[in-house]
Design a protein around this motif. Structure first.
Motif, short mmCIF file in Angstrom:
data_model
loop_
_atom_site.label_atom_id
_atom_site.label_comp_id
_atom_site.label_asym_id
_atom_site.label_seq_id
_atom_site.Cartn_x
_atom_site.Cartn_y
_atom_site.Cartn_z
N ARG A 165 0.84 -1.19 0.00
CA ARG A 165 0.00 0.00 0.00
C ARG A 165 0.87 1.25 0.00
O ARG A 165 0.60 2.21 -0.71
CB ARG A 165 -0.87 0.07 1.25
N GLU A 166 1.91 1.18 0.85
CA GLU A 166 2.76 2.37 0.93
C GLU A 166 3.41 2.65 -0.42
O GLU A 166 3.49 3.81 -0.84
CB GLU A 166 3.83 2.17 2.01
N VAL A 172 -5.25 3.26 -4.87
CA VAL A 172 -4.56 2.11 -4.28
C VAL A 172 -5.50 0.91 -4.24
O VAL A 172 -5.14 -0.21 -4.63
CB VAL A 172 -4.06 2.46 -2.86
N TYR A 173 -6.75 1.17 -3.82
CA TYR A 173 -7.71 0.07 -3.76
C TYR A 173 -8.00 -0.48 -5.14
O TYR A 173 -7.99 -1.68 -5.38
CB TYR A 173 -9.02 0.54 -3.10
N GLY A 227 2.16 2.17 -3.23
CA GLY A 227 1.15 2.84 -4.01
C GLY A 227 1.04 4.31 -3.63
O GLY A 227 1.00 5.20 -4.48
N ASN A 228 1.04 4.54 -2.31
CA ASN A 228 0.93 5.91 -1.85
C ASN A 228 2.11 6.76 -2.29
O ASN A 228 1.95 7.92 -2.66
CB ASN A 228 0.81 5.94 -0.32
N ALA A 288 -0.52 7.63 -5.87
CA ALA A 288 -1.88 7.19 -6.12
C ALA A 288 -2.77 7.66 -4.98
O ALA A 288 -2.33 7.75 -3.84
CB ALA A 288 -1.93 5.67 -6.24
N ILE A 328 -4.30 -1.80 -6.79
CA ILE A 328 -3.39 -2.70 -6.09
C ILE A 328 -4.16 -3.73 -5.27
O ILE A 328 -3.94 -4.95 -5.39
CB ILE A 328 -2.44 -1.90 -5.17
N ASN A 375 -5.95 7.25 -2.34
CA ASN A 375 -6.41 6.11 -1.56
C ASN A 375 -7.27 5.20 -2.43
O ASN A 375 -7.12 3.98 -2.47
CB ASN A 375 -7.21 6.64 -0.36
N ASP A 413 3.85 6.33 -4.91
CA ASP A 413 3.71 6.64 -6.34
C ASP A 413 2.70 7.75 -6.60
O ASP A 413 2.42 8.07 -7.74
CB ASP A 413 3.26 5.38 -7.11
#
Lengths: 454, 284, 312
Positions: free
Chosen positions: C207-208, C220-221, C210-211, C215, C224, C217, C213
Motif C-alpha cells: 500500500r505504501e 490504491v484500492y 502505491g501511496n 496514487a 493494487i 487512496n 507513487d
C-alpha cells in the motif's frame, strides 16, 4: 497458546465425555426428554424402546401416544375433552399427546410418514377417512384392521353404511371415524346481506348477481384466505360439485367423468370469475382471517368447511343471528363430507391401550364429548342432539337426508399424491387463471394418479 | 491525527453506523416483541414500538408452553439441543483431529485424492442422502432417536473437522516430529505428545464451528427426529412459528432462547469462530 | 518422512479407515442409492424399486409429460437462479464495502465487526422467523410489519404483499425480494470477514508503495488491493453459491413455497413431494439434480484448490 483456551477445551471435553458416558448404554438418554415433555404422574422407568417395534409395551411404561395435528382452538379443546373421558376411565394410563402444528396437517403428515417409515409408529393417529387412509396407509400394509371393534361394540348398526364403506378395503374396516365435517358451506354476514337487500344465493347466477351488488356497495363479496393453498382447492371442490352435480363430481375421482369435458371447463370458468370478487390479499391470509373479514363486515361471504362454525363459536357468536350459513351455490341437497378417523397402526407400542382408546373414540360418550366442542357432528346415528348448536343440528339433518359426496381437499376423494398435485395446480390457477392449461393439468393429474386412462 | 472535521472520516463512520443499525433491526424486533404481552403484540398499530415494560410472560410461555392453546414449551427442546450438540461436536472433533493428523503427517499414495473425496461430502445437498439415511438408521435401530442424529452429525461433520485439523497440522514443522521420533515416539506417541497438545486452539476452532453448525442444523433434525419431545430447538421453533395461532411474543422469545447459546459462544470466542468460518472455504 | 515404518503406516491408514468407510457409505453409497430411487417406480409409502428409466426426470423437465410437476420445477429452478444471482451480488458488494470501511483504521472496529458478523452464528430458522414477522404484509385494513411502518409514515402506496405477492416480472418473482434480503443479512458478515482477512494479509509496504507513487487512496484500492482480493472473491462465490443452490431451511421457515410457487426452490419441492406427497422417486430425482448443480460448482473448485496446493 494460552492457558485460558487449554482449560476451556479441557472443560468442554470433560463435559462432553461425561455426557457420552452418561448416555453409555444405548438410547436411554431419551428418557429424561420424555419425562420433561409430558405431564407425568409416574415417570416411566425406562426410555422409549423406539427401535423395538415388535414388542408392545416392552418399555414397561403404561402410555398411550396419540398423534394428531389438533394443536389449538376447538380441535384441541375437543381432543382434550375426549382425553378427560379417557383419563376418568383409565387413570393409570399416561396420555402422550403428540401433536404437530401447522399447514392444516401437512406438516404433521410429513412427520407421521417418516415415523412410520422408520418403524416408530404412535399408538394411534388421526387420519382422514377415504383415500388418505386407504391409499397411503392400508395399501402400504402399515395398518391393522379394526373390524373387530365394530363387531364387538355393535357399531355396524349405528354408523351409516356410506361412512363404513369409505373406511373399508378388502373386506375389513381400517379406522374408527370420530366426526363428520361438511365442506360445502357458505358463511355470510346477515347484516351486510340485509343492508344490501340480499338473501343467501343458491345458484351461481344468484351468487354473481349478489356479488355485483356487494361490489358496487364497496363490500368484498367473497373472502378467501389461501395462504395454505388447500383453501383454493377447497373452494374449487365446491365449484366442481355445483357445476357437475353429485354424480358427475363423484365420477371425477373414479374415472367416470371426463376431466376434459365442457362441464369441467365451465367449473373452471366459474371459479376464475369468482376470483374477480375475492379480496386482493387472499394469498396473505389464512382461512380464519378470511372468516374474520366476514365477521367484521369487510366481506359478505366466505366458503369454508364447517370448522368455521367452531371458529365463530369461539368468538362467542350465535349461528343464524351473527352469522348465516347455506350450502354453496348449486349444491343444495348434497353433503360434501370429510371425516377424521383414529387408526391402529401396525406395531403400535402400546396396542392394548390403543384399543381402549379407539373403543372410547367410537363410543357415543366419547363422540358427544368431542364433537360439540370441536364443532363437528358425530357419524353415529344415535348421538344426543341437544348437545349440539343450531348449525350442527342442521348439519345432522342434512347428513341424514342428503346425497353424500367425498371431499377432495381433505383426503376423502383421492389419494394424497393426487391431492398434492391438485393443490399445486390450484396455486398456479389462482394466479394465472389459465383455464385451458389448468384443465389439461387436472386431466394429467388424474392419469398420473392411475385412475384415468392415458 | 487531527481533531478537525474530516468529511471522508465522517462518511466512513456514518456508513458503518448506518449498516450497524440496519443489521440490528431484527435484534430490535426480537427484543421488543418478546418483552411484550400477548395483548400488546395483538395491537398492530404499535407493532414496531417499544414494549410498555419489561414483561417476561412470553419467555415463560416459550419456556414451558401454553397448554390450553396446545403450544409446547421449548425447555425440553433446548435440553435436547445440548444433548445432541455436545456429544456430536466432541466426537467429530476427535475423529477430525486423528484424520487430520494422518492426512497431513502420514500421507500415503492416494491420500490427497481420498481427502478430496472426503471433502466433497461437506458440500453435497443433504437432500440427496436423506431417504437412504432414514431407512438405514431405522434398520440399525437408531431411527427417530437422538443417538441416530448424533451419529449423522458426527459422520457428516468428518469432512470439515478433518479439513480444519489437516490444515492446522500442516503448519507443524516436520523437524519437531523427527526429533520426537529420535526419542522413540511412534504414531500414537507423536500424536499424544506433540500434535494433540499443540492442537488445542485447533480444537477450540473446530468445537465452536461444529457446535454452531449442529445447533443450527434443521434438515436432518426435522427428518430424523419426528417426536416433538425429542426434537432440537430449531425444529421446535419452526413448528411454533408455523402454527395457526401466531403468538408472536412467544415465538420471538423462543427465537431468542434458540439463538442465545450460539451467540454466547460467538461473543466470547469470536476470533476462533471467524477462523472456523474462513476454514470452511477449503483453503485455510 | 523417511523414518516411518511400514507397520506404522498401516496403523495410520487404519486410523483413517473408519472415516473412509463411513463416508464411502453415507456419502457415496447413499447418493448411489438415491440415484437408484430416482429411476425407480417408488411412489407411495412402500418402496418399489422397479426400473422406470428417466421417467421421473422427464416429468420434472418436460411440461408435456410432467404437467404441474414440471411447471413447479421450472419455477423452482428460475427462483434458484435469481436468488443466487442477487444474493451473491449483494453479499459480495456490501461485504467488500464493509471490509474496506473497516480497514480504514476505525475506532470500535471490534464492535462493528461483531455486529456485522453475529447473524452467522444464528440458525437460518431463527432468521426465517424474524424476517417472516418483518415482511408479513397483514391485511389491507390491518397492515403488519413493514407495511404497518409505511402506513404510519403515510406511505400507503409503498405497501405490497411482500412474500405473499405472486406477481412475476418475466420469470422473476418479486416475492423473492424479502427472502433475498433475509439471506443477505445472514451471510454478508461472512463475506466481510473473508475480505477483511484478505485485506489484513496484504503487506503494508504494498500500500505504501502505491501511496508513494502518488496514487490516491481510491487508486490504491482500485489498482493494487482489489486485484489481490480476486482469489477471495472466487472462494466467496463458491461457498455462497453452493449454499444458495441448496437453500432450504430459511425459505421453508420464512415463506414456504409461496403462492403460485413464488418462493419455491428445489429443496422445498423435494421435501414436500417426498415426505408429504410420498412421491419418493420424484423427490430422489430432484435431489439428484440439486446434487449435480452443486457438483458443477464444487468439483472444479476442489480440483483447482488441490492443484494450487501441490504447486506451492
Amino acid at each position: 497458546m494460552s492457558r485460558k483456551y487449554f482449560w476451556l477445551t479441557t472443560i468442554l471435553l470433560v463435559l462432553a465425555l461425561t455426557l457420552v458416558a452418561c448416555g453409555g448404554t444405548a438410547p436411554t438418554t431419551e428418557a429424561p426428554a420424555e419425562e420433561e415433555a409430558a405431564t407425568v404422574e409416574e415417570a416411566p422407568a425406562e426410555g422409549e424402546a423406539t427401535e423395538e417395534e415388535a414388542a408392545p409395551a416392552a418399555d414397561g411404561a403404561n402410555q398411550l401416544e396419540f398423534f394428531s395435528w389438533w394443536t389449538a382452538g376447538g380441535e384441541a379443546d375437543g381432543l382434550n375433552a375426549m382425553y378427560e373421558v379417557f383419563k376418568k376411565e383409565y387413570p393409570d394410563i399416561e396420555i402422550v399427546n403428540a401433536t404437530v402444528s401447522g399447514g392444516a396437517g401437512s406438516n404433521a403428515k410429513a412427520v407421521l410418514a417418516t415415523r412410520m417409515q422408520s418403524g416408530d409408529p404412535p399408538d394411534s393417529f388421526q387420519v382422514h377417512a377415504g383415500h388418505e387412509l386407504i391409499d397411503t396407509w392400508v395399501v402400504a400394509d402399515k395398518m391393522e384392521p379394526v373390524t373387530f371393534l365394530f363387531e364387538e361394540n355393535g357399531w355396524l348398526d349405528v354408523y351409516p353404511q356410506g361412512v363404513i364403506d369409505i373406511l373399508s378395503y378388502n373386506g375389513e374396516i381400517w379406522s374408527v371415524p370420530v366426526n363428520i365435517h361438511r365442506s360445502n358451506v357458505m358463511w355470510y354476514n346477515p347484516a351486510v346481506f340485509e343492508a344490501n337487500g340480499l338473501t343467501a344465493p343458491t345458484t351461481f347466477e344468484e351468487f354473481f348477481a349478489a356479488a355485483d351488488t356487494l361490489k358496487a356497495a364497496g363490500v368484498t363479496p367473497l373472502a378467501l384466505g389461501d395462504n395454505g393453498i388447500w383453501a383454493s382447492t377447497h373452494l374449487m371442490e365446491t365449484v366442481l360439485l355445483g357445476a357437475l352435480g353429485a354424480d358427475g363430481y363423484r365420477g371425477l375421482w373414479t374415472g367416470e367423468t371426463d376431466w376434459n369435458s365442457p362441464e369441467v371447463t365451465n367449473a373452471l370458468d366459474t371459479f376464475a370469475k369468482m376470483l374477480d370478487y375475492v379480496n386482493e390479499d387472499h394469498a396473505a391470509l389464512s382461512w380464519d382471517q378470511a372468516a374474520q373479514m366476514v365477521v367484521d363486515g369487510d366481506a359478505a361471504m366466505t366458503i369454508m368447511g364447517d370448522w368455521a362454525d367452531g371458529y365463530f363459536f369461539s368468538l362467542g357468536l350465535t349461528p343464524g343471528e351473527d352469522y348465516g350459513f347455506a350450502p354453496t351455490p348449486n349444491t343444495d341437497g348434497t353433503f360434501m363430507m370429510l371425516s377424521d378417523t383414529f387408526s391402529l397402526p401396525k406395531g403400535a407400542p402400546h396396542r392394548d391401550n390403543a384399543i381402549k382408546w379407539l373403543t372410547l373414540a367410537g363410543s357415543r360418550e366419547g363422540q358427544d364429548a368431542f364433537n360439540p366442542v370441536k364443532g363437528s357432528i358425530s357419524p353415529r346415528s344415535d348421538s344426543d342432539r341437544s348437545l349440539y348448536n343450531a348449525y350442527l343440528q342442521s348439519a345432522m339433518d342434512a347428513f341424514a337426508s342428503n346425497e353424500i359426496t367425498p371431499s377432495l381437499a381433505h383426503g376423502a376423494a383421492a389419494s394424497e399424491g393426487w391431492v398434492t398435485a391438485f393443490n399445486d395446480i390450484m396455486t398456479l390457477f389462482v394466479t394465472n387463471r389459465d383455464v385451458a392449461a389448468t384443465q389439461a393439468a387436472m386431466a394429467q393429474a388424474c392419469v398420473d394418479a392411475g385412475i384415468c386412462g392415458q | 491525527m487531527t481533531t478537525r472535521f474530516n468529511p471522508a472520516r465522517f462518511a466512513v463512520y456514518f456508513l458503518l453506523v448506518l449498516f450497524a443499525l440496519i443489521f440490528l433491526i431484527p435484534v430490535y424486533v426480537l427484543l421488543s416483541s418478546s418483552f411484550k404481552t400477548f395483548a400488546e403484540v395483538q395491537d398492530l398499530s404499535n407493532m414496531w414500538g417499544l414494549p410498555q415494560g419489561i414483561n417476561l410472560e412470553s419467555f415463560k410461555a416459550a419456556w414451558s408452553g401454553i397448554p390450553e392453546k396446545g403450544l409446547r414449551g421449548l425447555a425440553p427442546n433446548l435440553a435436547n439441543s445440548f444433548k445432541l450438540t455436545i456429544p456430536a461436536t466432541i466426537l467429530s472433533a476427535l475423529l477430525g483431529s486423528m484424520n487430520g493428523y494422518v492426512l497431513s503427517k502420514w500421507k500415503f499414495r492416494g491420500s490427497d485424492v481420498i481427502f478430496m473425496l472426503m471433502l466433497f461430502g461437506m458440500f453435497i445437498p443433504y437432500q440427496s442422502v436423506l431417504v437412504p439415511l432414514t431407512i438405514t438408521l431405522s434398520s440399525i435401530g437408531l431411527g427417530g432417536t437422538l443417538w441416530g442424529l448424533i451419529l449423522v452429525h458426527v459422520i457428516y461433520g468428518i469432512p470439515i473437522t478433518t479439513l480444519i485439523f489437516r490444515n492446522y497440522y500442516a503448519e507443524v514443522p516436520n523437524e519437531m516430529i523427527e526429533a520426537s521420533r529420535i526419542d522413540g515416539a511412534g504414531f500414537f506417541g507423536i500424536y499424544r505428545h506433540i500434535m494433540f497438545p499443540l492442537s488445542l486452539p485447533g480444537f477450540v476452532v473446530v468445537i465452536i464451528w461444529q457446535f454452531t453448525n449442529i445447533w443450527n442444523e434443521f434438515l436432518f433434525a426435522v427428518t430424523i427426529l419426528q417426536k416433538p419431545e425429542l426434537q432440537p430447538i430449531t425444529v421446535a421453533l419452526r413448528n411454533l412459528s408455523g402454527s395457526q395461532i401466531q403468538e408472536w411474543n412467544m415465538i420471538m422469545a423462543g427465537a431468542i432462547i434458540a439463538a442465545i447459546p450460539t451467540l454466547i459462544v460467538y461473543i466470547i470466542m469470536g476470533r476462533y469462530f471467524i477462523r472456523g468460518l474462513l476454514a470452511g472455504s477449503v483453503k485455510g | 518422512m523417511d523414518s516411518q515404518t511400514r507397520h506404522e503406516r498401516w496403523i495410520a491408514f487404519l486410523m483413517l479407515l473408519p472415516s473412509i468407510i463411513l463416508l464411502a457409505i453415507f456419502v457415496y453409497g447413499f447418493i448411489a442409492w438415491t440415484g437408484l430411487v430416482s429411476v425407480s417406480k417408488w411412489d407411495g409409502i412402500a418402496p418399489d424399486y422397479n426400473f422406470v428409466g428417466l421417467k421421473n426426470y422427464q416429468q420434472l423437465f418436460l411440461k408435456a409429460i410432467g404437467g404441474v410437476s414440471a411447471l413447479r420445477f421450472h419455477i423452482g429452478l428460475w427462483n434458484t437462479f435469481f436468488f443466487t444471482i442477487f444474493f451473491l451480488f449483494i453479499c459480495l458488494l456490501i461485504g467488500l464495502s464493509l471490509a474496506i470501511l473497516l480497514d480504514q483504521k476505525v475506532k470500535g472496529e471490534g464492535i462493528f465487526r461483531t455486529i456485522y458478523l453475529f447473524p452467522m452464528a444464528i440458525s437460518f430458522v431463527v432468521t426465517g422467523v424474524v424476517w417472516q414477522w418483518i415482511f408479513a404484509p397483514g391485511t389491507e385494513s390491518r397492515p403488519r410489519g413493514v407495511n404497518a411502518l409505511f402506513s404510519t409514515l403515510g406511505l400507503e402506496n409503498l405497501k405490497w404483499g411482500w412474500y405473499t405477492d405472486p406477481t412475476s416480472i418475466g420469470p422473476f418473482h418479486i416475492a423473492l425480494i424479502p427472502v433475498i434480503i433475509a439471506a443477505a443479512w445472514q451471510m454478508i458478515g461472512y463475506t466481510m470477514a473473508m475480505y477483511l482477512a484478505g485485506l489484513r494479509a496484504i503487506p503494508d509496504d504494498l500500500r505504501e508503495a502505491g501511496n508513494v507513487d502518488g496514487a490516491t487512496n481510491f487508486g490504491v484500492y482500485r489498482h493494487i488491493i482489489l486485484p489481490l482480493l480476486k482469489p477471495i472473491t472466487f472462494s466467496a462465490l463458491i461457498v455462497l453459491g453452493h449454499i444458495s443452490l441448496k437453500i432450504f431451511d430459511l425459505i421453508y421457515t420464512m415463506t414456504g413455497k409461496g403462492p403460485a410457487f413464488a418462493t419455491d426452490v428445489p429443496g422445498i419441492f423435494m421435501f414436500e413431494t417426498t415426505f408429504q406427497g410420498n412421491h419418493y422417486a420424484q423427490g430422489a430425482a430432484i435431489s439428484m439434480i440439486m446434487l449435480i448443480m452443486v457438483a458443477f460448482v464444487i468439483i472444479p473448485y476442489l480440483i483447482f484448490s488441490f492443484r494450487q496446493e501441490v504447486e506451492l
